[in-house]
Write a protein that holds these residues in place. Sequence first.
Motif, PDB file in Angstrom:
ATOM      1  N   THR A 222       1.416  -1.098  -0.525  1.00  0.00           N
ATOM      2  CA  THR A 222      -0.262  -0.275  -0.186  1.00  0.00           C
ATOM      3  C   THR A 222       0.911   1.290   0.078  1.00  0.00           C
ATOM      4  N   HIS A 223       2.292   1.266   0.779  1.00  0.00           N
ATOM      5  CA  HIS A 223       2.948   2.025   0.998  1.00  0.00           C
ATOM      6  C   HIS A 223       3.988   2.542  -0.579  1.00  0.00           C
ATOM      7  N   TYR A 225       2.380   1.266  -3.523  1.00  0.00           N
ATOM      8  CA  TYR A 225       1.023   2.054  -4.672  1.00  0.00           C
ATOM      9  C   TYR A 225       1.657   3.998  -4.477  1.00  0.00           C
ATOM     10  N   ARG A 226       1.195   3.552  -3.490  1.00  0.00           N
ATOM     11  CA  ARG A 226       1.368   5.940  -2.678  1.00  0.00           C
ATOM     12  C   ARG A 226       2.442   6.347  -2.818  1.00  0.00           C
TER      13      ARG A 226
END
Length: 241
Positions: A222-223, A225-226
């Motif tokens: 998730t980090h 992708y961000r």
Amino acid sequence: MANILVVDDELGIRDLLSEILNDEGHSVDLAENATQARNARLDNVYDLVLLDIWMPDTDGVSLLKEWATSGMLNMPVIMMSGHATIDTAVEATRIGAFSFLEKPITMQKLLKAVEQGLARNNGNGVPAPAAGTQASSGAAQAARPAGGAPGLAVNGAAGAQATAVAPAPEVDQGPLAHQGFDLDRPLREARDGFEKAYFEFHLAREGGSMTRVAEKTGLERTHLYRKLRQLGVDLGRNKRS
């Protein structure tokens, strides 16, 4: 979203927490000691404060007590420490701390604690801790490491050695083999340029597999992708799960 004050005497911690919270859409102010935190609190209204316990001028528990006795503790305060004792946790909770985060702080625990604190501040059903009611859970969290989960680390891409981006002999990097960096510009811009090249290199080497890139770079997906969206990395090319 929310106005958040981060108080910590470690530059790497301040920068990393600020980056994560900014990525979540929050507005973040930084203070490296109690003096700066006092001034920031006088000049601004915050929805939540992340407050380190051990600081060189005034410790976080004493600052928390100042705010409580002066009527300025009208926002959730999440205490942070890598060396907190149960007694310290109990004392801070008694004064009015909302919760504790033990360093090293995982991104998942940080975002969960912030979400809960903001929910309480917005009156969405998360009660404020009464004196002593949250001491046992907060103290237990403060007195032990975060379950073996990987902690927040200073930006790994920016701090990587040059060998970390050296191409393997069998990898054809194309234009990346001739990538140069303009060092005559602000640090943040130079760092972003390096990080973009760093992640593009790993994406090319791993054939676009986000799972393998996450493993290689040490980031949660998730980090990752961000971060890639923030840097403007094209995820459409050779992207695989």
